[in-house]
Write an enzyme that holds these catalytic residues in place. Structure first.
Site, PDB file in Angstrom:
ATOM      1  N   TYR A 101      15.804   8.207  16.318  1.00 46.52           N
ATOM      2  CA  TYR A 101      16.464   7.220  15.567  1.00 46.52           C
ATOM      3  C   TYR A 101      17.461   7.732  14.523  1.00 46.52           C
ATOM      4  O   TYR A 101      17.213   8.717  13.915  1.00 46.52           O
ATOM      5  CB  TYR A 101      15.584   6.213  14.660  1.00 46.52           C
ATOM      6  CG  TYR A 101      16.184   5.460  13.742  1.00 46.52           C
ATOM      7  CD1 TYR A 101      16.219   4.050  14.113  1.00 46.52           C
ATOM      8  CD2 TYR A 101      16.578   5.669  12.464  1.00 46.52           C
ATOM      9  CE1 TYR A 101      17.020   3.114  13.349  1.00 46.52           C
ATOM     10  CE2 TYR A 101      17.247   4.839  11.542  1.00 46.52           C
ATOM     11  CZ  TYR A 101      17.397   3.422  11.980  1.00 46.52           C
ATOM     12  OH  TYR A 101      18.079   2.513  11.176  1.00 46.52           O
ATOM     13  N   GLU A 189      23.680   2.060  13.324  1.00 42.26           N
ATOM     14  CA  GLU A 189      22.493   2.505  13.631  1.00 42.26           C
ATOM     15  C   GLU A 189      22.746   2.797  15.312  1.00 42.26           C
ATOM     16  O   GLU A 189      23.162   2.149  16.004  1.00 42.26           O
ATOM     17  CB  GLU A 189      21.657   1.240  13.505  1.00 42.26           C
ATOM     18  CG  GLU A 189      20.043   1.544  13.755  1.00 42.26           C
ATOM     19  CD  GLU A 189      19.132   0.485  13.253  1.00 42.26           C
ATOM     20  OE1 GLU A 189      18.781   0.258  12.278  1.00 42.26           O
ATOM     21  OE2 GLU A 189      19.152  -0.371  14.175  1.00 42.26           O
TER      22      GLU A 189
END
Ligand code: GDP
Ligand code: MN
Length: 379
Positions: A101, A189
């Protein structure tokens, strides 16, 4: 403003981030054609403004072009968390060795852009933060210096112990940060950032939220807006120059000024009620705006009472009262209305409201108590 994965990937691509090639389509035939052209397995991915599409069945692996046809047929029209899928992204399938991530957000507490990384990618970062916070590394970026190369490398090393991969991940983090800053995003993101079998990094998923207040600096982003994907009530509010945010309570709030609207919601909560919305009709409120506001509030089936809280400065109370008379005649509201009016032309306004058999109080506390009692008597 939220944008779709394929649009976020387009922006990421401009900043040099590694994105798999892909195209967005609206029919199964087009999906098959692309799979034929790519000559390799593809993923069909629902384009909706929510995460967790994988779990919801909105993402499918397709070995053959015919699989792409049937997957697109199944996913187009699908309801994912209340949103209907109208477009799918057809993108080359990537083999996955690991999922990480990488994200950037604006942190209001430290007043910095914060970069977060985690080797636990592919799942909700909120879940990782709640269950295994030690798997997240955060860095607040100095607004004057920007992200320094060694900082990016340090973050990357936390995820990838292998220095060669970490160097390349450091580059990904810097490019993501660049994309975030230059697009005036409030969030950017990559989840997951994938390491494939060749040890190349690929941004498998992409998410960008753009800051509405900065959109004027990016006229080209206006066509990224997907009207189908926006909340209809919030769109209607925007068209009428009102700020509206839907909440889950049952007291419809109609207030002039954002600060007063926040204070009204606080007071509703204080007396044990739940606001159905935030709504700021603005400083110079015309009767038209009041009509539009009432329409939006009444469209929310949860609303059992409407609370007006008007402090007349530039706003003239009689304008608001005229709007209310007009709205009541036109909309014939199914719920009671309680009113607090004070300030400019208050007396005139109170006279106008007599027509509706409505009495207005000057006290904010009183009117909020009235609204909360009213809501309580209904439930
Ligand atoms: P989200 O569920 O909405 O966040 O959608 P993502 O694009 O993140 O995809 C969810 C999951 O599907 C990923 O974490 C992967 O495990 C899987 N996935 C998506 N694309 C691919 C792909 O090209 N290859 C493989 N093997 N898995 C994929
Ligand atoms: Mn994802």
């Amino acid at each position: 403003m939220k944008i779709h994965e394929y649009q976020a990937k387009e922006i990421f691509g401009k900043y040099g981030l590694p994105i798999p090639k892909g195209e967005v389509v609206t029919t199964p035939d087009e999906a098959r054609n692309i799979a034929v052209r790519y000559e390799k397995p593809v993923m069909i991915k629902a384009q909706v403004h929510v995460g967790g599409r994988g779990k919801a069945g909105g993402i499918k692996y397709c070995k053959e072009p015919d699989d792409a046809f049937f997957a697109a047929q199944e996913i187009l029209g699908m309801d994912i968390k209340g949103l209907i899928v109208k477009k799918v992204l057809v993108t080359e399938a990537v083999d996955i060795k690991s999922e990480a991530y990488v994200g950037v957000i604006v942190d209001r507490v430290t007043k910095r852009n914060v970069i977060m990384v985690s080797p636990a990618g592919g799942i909700d970062i909120e879940e990782v933060a709640a269950k295994t916070p030690e798997k997240i590394m955060k860095l607040g970026v100095d607004p004057l210096l920007g992200l320094l190369p060694y900082e990016a490398l340090k973050l990357a090393r936390f995820v990838y112990p292998d220095i060669k991969i970490a160097r390349s991940a450091g580059g990904v983090i810097r490019k993501l940060y660049d994309a975030f800053v230059h697009s005036d995003a409030s969030l950017a993101e990559i989840n997951p950032l994938v390491l494939n079998n060749q040890d190349d990094l690929v941004a498998l998923d992409a998410k960008i939220n753009l800051d509405d207040s900065a959109l004027f600096r990016h006229p080209d982003y206006e066509n990224l807006r997907d009207l189908d994907a926006e909340d209809p009530a919030e769109m209607e509010a925007k068209r009428n120059d009102l700020s509206y945010v839907k909440l889950n309570g049952n007291i419809g709030c109609c207030v002039n000024g954002a600060g007063l609207a926040m204070a009204t919601m606080d007071l509703v909560k204080h007396f044990g009620g739940e606001p159905a919305n935030f709504l700021d009709i603005g400083g110079s409120s015309s009767p038209e705006k009041v009509l539009a506001a009432m329409k939006i509030i009444l469209n929310d089936p949860n609303v059992v009472v409407i609370l007006f809280n008007i402090f007349g400065g530039i706003t003239r109370c009689d304008d608001v009262a005229n709007g209310m008379v007009w709205a009541v005649e036109k909309l014939n509201p199914r719920v009671p209305i309680v009113v607090r009016l004070t300030g400019t032309n208050e007396d005139k306004a109170k006279k106008i409201l007599e027509k509706l058999d409505l009495s207005a109080t000057s006290s904010m506390e009183d009117v909020v108590k009235m609204a909360v009692n009213e809501a309580r008597s209904v439930v």
